[in-house]
Design a protein around this motif. Structure first.
Motif, short mmCIF file in Angstrom:
data_model
loop_
_atom_site.label_atom_id
_atom_site.label_comp_id
_atom_site.label_asym_id
_atom_site.label_seq_id
_atom_site.Cartn_x
_atom_site.Cartn_y
_atom_site.Cartn_z
N VAL A 123 -25.65 -27.68 -37.60
CA VAL A 123 -24.69 -28.97 -37.64
C VAL A 123 -23.39 -28.52 -36.62
O VAL A 123 -22.81 -29.40 -36.12
CB VAL A 123 -24.11 -29.25 -39.08
N GLU A 142 -22.33 -33.52 -44.58
CA GLU A 142 -23.18 -33.28 -43.28
C GLU A 142 -24.16 -32.01 -43.23
O GLU A 142 -25.45 -31.89 -43.21
CB GLU A 142 -22.76 -33.74 -41.96
N THR A 143 -23.39 -31.02 -43.69
CA THR A 143 -23.71 -29.65 -43.57
C THR A 143 -24.50 -29.41 -44.87
O THR A 143 -25.61 -28.74 -44.84
CB THR A 143 -22.59 -28.54 -43.47
N THR A 198 -28.05 -30.99 -44.74
CA THR A 198 -28.84 -30.29 -43.54
C THR A 198 -29.71 -29.18 -44.40
O THR A 198 -30.57 -28.65 -44.36
CB THR A 198 -27.87 -29.79 -42.53
#
Length: 210
Positions: free
Chosen positions: A129, A188-189, A192
């Motif tokens: 990311v 978001e991390t 992922t």
């Protein structure tokens, strides 16, 4: 004539019809009770068992909701990454009291046969990311690991704002746009990492942990 000795004082508290003392559940000290009350309006009143650390409090007020993954899954992934990080870099851990270290070290023991390899797997997924996003995720899941009662300032503003918006006490400092940007990068991390594990990502072959 000797006076009769006074018997043992009767313990205070509610009793059954037969006079037996009713054991009340241990709700913790004043700090624990106040924290539970602060988050009682969230998660259908069931958040109290999850607010002992920063990411648990973020989850409780709904900051991890609205993603492709359930917020509780992201919460647990964040905790797992944090525990694996400090298992991997134990020498860098801050100096704290023996009891606190024992409690948080126990939380690091997730039962992985190869915790070092699992950490490298998750860390590799996270770094896809980008470095700034990883730094934001560390702020949510790693930096306060050894001090679970204290929120990072940007996370504290987000939580306080969510509490206020839900009808709780007014926030002394409301969340800033930059705070929400950091949270989005951290989420978001986490997403992922979760999706990478779901897609079957495996620890590097030929590596063993210490």
């Amino acid at each position: 004539m000797a006076l009769a000795r006074r018997g043992r004082p009767r313990k205070a508290g509610p009793r059954t019809a037969k006079g037996r003392l009713i054991a009340l559940p241990d709700r913790g000290n004043d700090v624990v009770q106040a924290r539970a009350a602060r988050f009682a309006r969230f998660q259908d009143g069931k958040a109290d068992q999850q607010v002992g650390d920063q990411i648990g409090r973020a989850w409780a007020v709904g900051l991890l909701d609205g993603q492709m993954c359930d917020g509780a899954i992201l919460r647990d992934m964040g905790r797992r990454y944090g525990s694996l990080y400090w298992h991997e870099f134990a020498a860098m851990a801050p100096k704290i009291g023996a009891l606190e270290r024992r409690d948080r070290s126990a939380a690091n023991d997730g039962g992985d046969d190869r915790p070092g390899d699992y950490f490298r797997l998750l860390d590799g997924l996270a770094r896809q990311v980008g470095r700034p996003a990883v730094a934001s995720m560390h702020g949510l899941c790693v930096d306060g690991w050894w001090f679970p009662d204290v929120d990072q300032p940007w996370v504290a503003r987000l939580i306080a704002t969510a509490v206020a918006d839900a009808g709780g006490p007014a926030a002394q400092e409301r969340a800033l746009p930059a705070d929400r940007a950091r949270l989005n990068a951290a989420i978001e991390t986490l997403v992922t990492m979760v999706e990478g594990r779901r897609d079957g990502a495996r620890p590097p072959a030929g590596r063993t942990s210490d």
